[in-house]
Design a protein around this motif. Structure first.
Motif, PDB file in Angstrom:
ATOM      1  N   HIS A  59      -0.816   5.106 -14.071  1.00  0.00           N
ATOM      2  CA  HIS A  59       0.082   6.260 -14.143  1.00  0.00           C
ATOM      3  C   HIS A  59       0.844   6.343 -12.837  1.00  0.00           C
ATOM      4  CE1 HIS A  59      -2.600   8.286 -11.330  1.00  0.00           C
ATOM      5  NE2 HIS A  59      -3.623   7.982 -12.123  1.00  0.00           N
ATOM      6  N   GLY A  60       1.842   7.191 -12.791  1.00  0.00           N
ATOM      7  CA  GLY A  60       2.534   7.492 -11.539  1.00  0.00           C
ATOM      8  C   GLY A  60       2.025   8.806 -10.972  1.00  0.00           C
ATOM      9  N   VAL A  64      -3.714  10.137 -16.765  1.00  0.00           N
ATOM     10  CA  VAL A  64      -4.805  10.125 -15.793  1.00  0.00           C
ATOM     11  C   VAL A  64      -5.544   8.792 -15.920  1.00  0.00           C
ATOM     12  CG1 VAL A  64      -5.047  12.625 -15.682  1.00  0.00           C
ATOM     13  CG2 VAL A  64      -6.365  11.339 -17.367  1.00  0.00           C
ATOM     14  N   THR A  65      -6.457   8.554 -15.015  1.00  0.00           N
ATOM     15  CA  THR A  65      -6.984   7.207 -14.807  1.00  0.00           C
ATOM     16  C   THR A  65      -7.845   6.662 -15.935  1.00  0.00           C
ATOM     17  OG1 THR A  65      -6.869   7.464 -12.415  1.00  0.00           O
ATOM     18  CG2 THR A  65      -8.394   5.803 -13.249  1.00  0.00           C
ATOM     19  N   MET A  83     -10.888 -11.734 -15.252  1.00  0.00           N
ATOM     20  CA  MET A  83     -11.291 -10.915 -14.108  1.00  0.00           C
ATOM     21  C   MET A  83     -10.418  -9.676 -13.999  1.00  0.00           C
ATOM     22  SD  MET A  83     -11.402 -12.050 -10.073  1.00  0.00           S
ATOM     23  CE  MET A  83     -12.912 -12.996 -10.288  1.00  0.00           C
ATOM     24  N   PHE A  84     -11.054  -8.534 -13.712  1.00  0.00           N
ATOM     25  CA  PHE A  84     -10.365  -7.262 -13.498  1.00  0.00           C
ATOM     26  C   PHE A  84     -10.671  -6.807 -12.079  1.00  0.00           C
ATOM     27  CE2 PHE A  84     -10.480  -2.565 -13.657  1.00  0.00           C
ATOM     28  CZ  PHE A  84      -9.194  -2.300 -14.101  1.00  0.00           C
ATOM     29  N   LEU A  85      -9.611  -6.580 -11.284  1.00  0.00           N
ATOM     30  CA  LEU A  85      -9.749  -6.292  -9.858  1.00  0.00           C
ATOM     31  C   LEU A  85      -8.929  -5.055  -9.518  1.00  0.00           C
ATOM     32  CD1 LEU A  85     -10.785  -7.185  -7.076  1.00  0.00           C
ATOM     33  CD2 LEU A  85      -8.968  -8.905  -7.033  1.00  0.00           C
ATOM     34  N   TYR A  86      -9.617  -3.960  -9.194  1.00  0.00           N
ATOM     35  CA  TYR A  86      -9.000  -2.624  -9.130  1.00  0.00           C
ATOM     36  C   TYR A  86      -9.093  -1.995  -7.744  1.00  0.00           C
ATOM     37  CZ  TYR A  86      -9.160   2.503  -9.742  1.00  0.00           C
ATOM     38  OH  TYR A  86      -8.992   3.860  -9.614  1.00  0.00           O
ATOM     39  N   ASN A  87      -8.029  -1.249  -7.375  1.00  0.00           N
ATOM     40  CA  ASN A  87      -7.969  -0.544  -6.090  1.00  0.00           C
ATOM     41  C   ASN A  87      -7.505   0.896  -6.303  1.00  0.00           C
ATOM     42  OD1 ASN A  87      -7.360   0.429  -3.505  1.00  0.00           O
ATOM     43  ND2 ASN A  87      -5.507  -0.799  -3.314  1.00  0.00           N
ATOM     44  N   VAL A  88      -8.337   1.878  -5.966  1.00  0.00           N
ATOM     45  CA  VAL A  88      -8.008   3.295  -6.138  1.00  0.00           C
ATOM     46  C   VAL A  88      -7.287   3.891  -4.932  1.00  0.00           C
ATOM     47  CG1 VAL A  88     -10.127   4.288  -5.162  1.00  0.00           C
ATOM     48  CG2 VAL A  88      -8.950   5.489  -7.008  1.00  0.00           C
ATOM     49  N   HIS A  89      -7.275   3.191  -3.806  1.00  0.00           N
ATOM     50  CA  HIS A  89      -6.809   3.777  -2.547  1.00  0.00           C
ATOM     51  C   HIS A  89      -5.406   4.373  -2.640  1.00  0.00           C
ATOM     52  CE1 HIS A  89      -6.542   4.479   1.724  1.00  0.00           C
ATOM     53  NE2 HIS A  89      -5.501   3.679   1.837  1.00  0.00           N
ATOM     54  N   THR A  90      -4.510   3.700  -3.342  1.00  0.00           N
ATOM     55  CA  THR A  90      -3.135   4.186  -3.473  1.00  0.00           C
ATOM     56  C   THR A  90      -3.088   5.559  -4.142  1.00  0.00           C
ATOM     57  OG1 THR A  90      -3.083   2.709  -5.384  1.00  0.00           O
ATOM     58  CG2 THR A  90      -1.927   1.975  -3.420  1.00  0.00           C
ATOM     59  N   ASP A  91      -3.899   5.758  -5.158  1.00  0.00           N
ATOM     60  CA  ASP A  91      -3.950   7.053  -5.845  1.00  0.00           C
ATOM     61  C   ASP A  91      -4.498   8.138  -4.928  1.00  0.00           C
ATOM     62  OD1 ASP A  91      -4.067   8.623  -8.582  1.00  0.00           O
ATOM     63  OD2 ASP A  91      -6.040   8.901  -7.669  1.00  0.00           O
ATOM     64  N   HIS A  92      -5.535   7.833  -4.198  1.00  0.00           N
ATOM     65  CA  HIS A  92      -6.118   8.822  -3.292  1.00  0.00           C
ATOM     66  C   HIS A  92      -5.123   9.256  -2.220  1.00  0.00           C
ATOM     67  CE1 HIS A  92     -10.654   7.986  -4.226  1.00  0.00           C
ATOM     68  NE2 HIS A  92      -9.989   8.481  -5.243  1.00  0.00           N
ATOM     69  N   MET A 118      -4.853  -7.748 -11.475  1.00  0.00           N
ATOM     70  CA  MET A 118      -4.932  -7.001 -10.217  1.00  0.00           C
ATOM     71  C   MET A 118      -4.194  -5.688 -10.414  1.00  0.00           C
ATOM     72  SD  MET A 118      -4.598  -9.861  -7.162  1.00  0.00           S
ATOM     73  CE  MET A 118      -3.307 -10.875  -7.866  1.00  0.00           C
ATOM     74  N   THR A 119      -4.808  -4.599  -9.984  1.00  0.00           N
ATOM     75  CA  THR A 119      -4.233  -3.299 -10.287  1.00  0.00           C
ATOM     76  C   THR A 119      -4.468  -2.309  -9.158  1.00  0.00           C
ATOM     77  OG1 THR A 119      -4.337  -1.421 -11.839  1.00  0.00           O
ATOM     78  CG2 THR A 119      -6.340  -2.734 -11.594  1.00  0.00           C
ATOM     79  N   PHE A 120      -3.429  -1.548  -8.843  1.00  0.00           N
ATOM     80  CA  PHE A 120      -3.530  -0.409  -7.919  1.00  0.00           C
ATOM     81  C   PHE A 120      -3.388   0.860  -8.758  1.00  0.00           C
ATOM     82  CE2 PHE A 120      -1.000  -2.970  -4.478  1.00  0.00           C
ATOM     83  CZ  PHE A 120      -2.003  -3.928  -4.446  1.00  0.00           C
ATOM     84  N   ASP A 121      -4.185   1.843  -8.478  1.00  0.00           N
ATOM     85  CA  ASP A 121      -4.150   3.110  -9.200  1.00  0.00           C
ATOM     86  C   ASP A 121      -2.949   3.948  -8.747  1.00  0.00           C
ATOM     87  OD1 ASP A 121      -4.815   5.835 -10.087  1.00  0.00           O
ATOM     88  OD2 ASP A 121      -6.828   5.065 -10.439  1.00  0.00           O
ATOM     89  N   GLY A 122      -2.252   4.556  -9.717  1.00  0.00           N
ATOM     90  CA  GLY A 122      -1.239   5.565  -9.402  1.00  0.00           C
ATOM     91  C   GLY A 122       0.069   5.049  -8.842  1.00  0.00           C
ATOM     92  N   ILE A 123       0.590   3.946  -9.392  1.00  0.00           N
ATOM     93  CA  ILE A 123       1.803   3.351  -8.828  1.00  0.00           C
ATOM     94  C   ILE A 123       3.054   3.780  -9.598  1.00  0.00           C
ATOM     95  CG2 ILE A 123       3.000   1.196  -8.283  1.00  0.00           C
ATOM     96  CD1 ILE A 123       0.539   1.808  -6.564  1.00  0.00           C
ATOM     97  N   ARG A 124       3.926   4.498  -8.906  1.00  0.00           N
ATOM     98  CA  ARG A 124       5.239   4.816  -9.456  1.00  0.00           C
ATOM     99  C   ARG A 124       6.144   3.597  -9.343  1.00  0.00           C
ATOM    100  NH1 ARG A 124       7.478  10.735  -7.714  1.00  0.00           N
ATOM    101  NH2 ARG A 124       9.403   9.495  -7.626  1.00  0.00           N
ATOM    102  N   VAL A 125       7.024   3.425 -10.320  1.00  0.00           N
ATOM    103  CA  VAL A 125       7.949   2.296 -10.281  1.00  0.00           C
ATOM    104  C   VAL A 125       8.805   2.340  -9.028  1.00  0.00           C
ATOM    105  CG1 VAL A 125       9.947   1.240 -11.409  1.00  0.00           C
ATOM    106  CG2 VAL A 125       8.006   1.995 -12.785  1.00  0.00           C
TER     107      VAL A 125
END
Length: 316
Positions: free
Chosen positions: A249-250, A85-86, A193-202, A47-54
């Motif tokens: 990435h962050g 980048v993504t 399974m790979f489950l991705y969410n771009v919303h956080t990056d946007h 499970m992954t969210f795009d663009g997550i800073r620690v």
């Protein structure tokens, strides 16, 4: 324990620079791993969210991701590949190699349009992904890919995916719905399974990284992670499932792509059978190691063209 797990990881973040310099456990040969007699994974879900800073993840209220931290091994000093980048980074996560090897050096890459040829490719022109290796090496395994940033699949050969679904930015909960339906339908099968969410990056691009809106977007994504955890428990599958939470990435201000700490250092979490619980990974880690770790879980040797290494300290 005198401090909460969340406080522990916050302290780890502060000490991140020193931790990253810790001595790395040398990578074990595949033959040594094969002798370990550890049971191969039944099911691995990324499970992954795009663009997550620690620091964004640590600031957000994320009880479900926190649960994965508590029950697994965590790196808060994982380094992504350049550029930050993504498409290069998710390709690296899923192919066990960096852009200098797989050739995906920017977000515009397609199988028919690129600047750098991959060092190896299948008959369709794609660098070998974890999907390809698993479909060829693990009998009967089911594979699935769900995403809501349309170009994300461009670097993956879709013929190695048994189920796939794309959605718009705001519609990512539908991807979790589909994922749960597919898991229920094939609960007796091995699965990746790979489950991705771009919303956080946007939200980072529109409202800026670390803004209240950005933090809220992480919390909204965490709700979906909770839905998946609850579903797996209800189906009696949670304890036997390996779950990884990753990102690409962050970000700084309204963008990313540079080499700052905020862009290049990301969280990396894994929980499941045979994985240490509440463990802070101090050995150097990189996005290229994700696919290598997935193959290790399934007991499969990685291709020679891959450069990823498994963070050995995560295992019991």
């Amino acid at each position: 324990m005198d401090i909460s797990r969340r406080d522990f990881f916050k302290k780890s973040l502060i000490a991140g620079a020193g931790a990253a310099a810790a001595t790395m456990v040398g990578p074990l040969a595949f033959e040594a791993a094969a002798k370990s007699k550890k049971k191969a994974a039944k099911r691995v879900i990324i499970m992954t969210f795009d663009g997550i800073r620690v620091d964004g993840l640590l600031q957000a209220h994320t009880p479900n991701i926190d649960k994965l931290m508590d029950e697994g091994s965590v790196s808060l000093t994982t380094r992504d590949v350049m550029p930050s980048v993504t498409l290069p980074n998710y390709t690296s996560h899923l192919t066990g190699a960096g852009p200098e090897v797989h050739g995906v050096a920017d977000n515009s890459w397609t199988v028919n349009k690129y600047k750098l040829q991959p060092v190896e490719s299948d008959a369709d022109g794609y660098f070998p992904s974890v999907f390809k290796v698993l479909k060829e090496k693990v009998q009967g395994i089911k594979t699935a890919y769900y995403w809501n940033w349309k170009p994300l699949i461009n670097a993956m050969n879709p013929k190695y995916m048994d189920d796939k679904m794309s959605a718009d930015d705001e519609e990512y909960p539908a991807l979790y719905d589909q994922a749960m339906k597919y898991i229920r339908r094939h609960k007796k099968d091995k699965m990746f399974m790979f489950l991705y969410n771009v919303h956080t990056d946007h939200v980072g691009h529109t409202s800026s990284w670390m803004s209240p809106e950005y933090i809220k977007s992480i919390e909204e994504g965490d709700v979906q992670v909770g839905r998946m955890i609850d579903f797996l428990k209800k189906e009696g599958l949670y304890e036997e499932t390996h779950i990884m939470f990753i990102t690409d990435h962050g970000g700084v201000g309204f963008g990313h792509g540079g080499v700052s700490h905020e862009e290049m250092i990301v969280p990396w979490i894994i929980k499941g059978p045979g994985i240490k619980k509440g463990f802070s990974i101090t050995e150097p880690n990189n996005t290229v190691n994700t696919a290598s770790t997935v193959l290790r879980l399934f007991g499969v040797e990685q291709p020679l063209c891959w450069t990823g290494e498994v963070p050995e300290s995560i295992f019991l």
